[in-house]
Motif scaffolding. Structure first.
Motif, short mmCIF file in Angstrom:
data_model
loop_
_atom_site.label_atom_id
_atom_site.label_comp_id
_atom_site.label_asym_id
_atom_site.label_seq_id
_atom_site.Cartn_x
_atom_site.Cartn_y
_atom_site.Cartn_z
N TYR A 36 0.85 -1.19 0.00
CA TYR A 36 0.00 0.00 0.00
C TYR A 36 0.89 1.25 0.00
N ASN A 41 -1.40 13.06 4.66
CA ASN A 41 -2.77 13.39 5.08
C ASN A 41 -3.83 12.62 4.30
N GLN A 42 -3.49 11.42 3.88
CA GLN A 42 -4.46 10.58 3.21
C GLN A 42 -4.44 9.18 3.80
N GLY A 43 -5.44 8.38 3.40
CA GLY A 43 -5.45 6.99 3.80
C GLY A 43 -4.52 6.17 2.92
N LEU A 44 -4.56 4.85 3.08
CA LEU A 44 -3.70 3.97 2.29
C LEU A 44 -4.41 3.56 1.01
N GLN A 45 -3.62 3.44 -0.04
CA GLN A 45 -4.14 3.07 -1.35
C GLN A 45 -3.40 1.82 -1.83
N PHE B 103 -9.29 1.86 2.36
CA PHE B 103 -9.16 2.79 3.46
C PHE B 103 -9.88 4.09 3.19
N GLY B 104 -10.39 4.69 4.28
CA GLY B 104 -10.82 6.07 4.22
C GLY B 104 -9.61 6.97 4.30
N GLU B 105 -9.85 8.28 4.22
CA GLU B 105 -8.75 9.24 4.21
C GLU B 105 -8.22 9.55 5.60
N GLY B 106 -8.89 9.05 6.62
CA GLY B 106 -8.39 9.22 7.98
C GLY B 106 -9.01 10.39 8.71
#
Lengths: 111, 112
Positions: A36, A41-45, B103-106
């Motif tokens: 990933y 400042n983002q989630g995991l992709q 996942f969301g962005e947190g």
């Protein structure tokens, strides 16, 4: 017990150079393996995943990884780094319902 | 593209306040997870759910609680926030067929 070890918490490469991020895992059963990427400042992709098909897995943005059972490794590579590749990369193993993540490798790309 | 949403993205609150971090997904996934992530550290599983009315604590002890009344909704609540709760909280859901975690962005929480 399941675990993931990412060697090198910080990796720096020059733009255009080879990217190699290392991941070793331990699992008591044949696992699913994942890489990933996380931008600030983002989630995991999801970059790519191995699910017991081909041992060489191609992912997005030119990344690929090779599953080597004898070495219990799943290293991530990209032939030529771009500035946009600068991010945090996480290796993960999932032998069942749970995911186990490594501590992450921060990739810096030097212009 | 993942259809999983977290609100708020950023929250600054005082000690002792009650807060709820919202997480919703529109993919119909049964399995959902909450992770806590500190800078330079691995993701720590704090709660998970395998379906409606199913919730379990994860590997990392947490003073938070969760609920799963609807498939698409998995909120996390802190009854009394403390500075030690300052962290990023990531919500995820899993496609059982492909194995992939979305996942969301947190939600980045700061407790003063």
């Amino acid at each position: 017990a399941q675990s993931v070890t990412q060697l090198g918490s910080h990796v720096s490469v020059s733009e255009g150079a080879l990217v190699l991020l290392r991941c070793n895992y331990s699992s008591s059963v044949p696992p699913y393996l994942f890489w990933y990427v996380q931008y600030p400042n983002q989630g995991l992709q999801l970059l790519l995943k191995y699910t017991s098909a081909a041992t060489l897995v191609k992912g997005i943005n030119g990344f690929e990884a090779e599953f080597k059972k004898s070495e219990t490794s799943f290293h991530l590579t990209k032939p030529s780094a771009h500035m946009s590749d600068a991010a945090e990369y996480f290796c993960a193993v999932s032998p069942g319902n749970q995911f186990y993540f490594g501590t992450g490798t921060s990739l810096t790309v030097i212009p | 593209e993942a259809d999983i949403y977290q609100t708020p993205r950023y929250l600054v609150i005082g000690t002792g306040k009650k807060i709820t971090l919202e997480c919703s997904q529109t993919m119909g996934h049964d399995k959902m997870y909450w992770y806590q992530q500190d800078p330079g550290m691995e993701l720590h599983l704090i709660h998970y759910s395998y379906g409606v009315n199913s919730t379990e604590k994860g590997d990392l002890s947490s003073e938070s609680t969760v609920s799963r009344i609807r498939t698409e909704h998995f909120p996390l609540t802190l009854e009394s926030a403390r500075p030690s709760h300052t962290s990023q909280y990531l919500c995820a859901s899993r496609n059982t067929g492909t194995g992939e975690l979305f996942f969301g962005e947190g939600s980045r929480l700061t407790v003063l």
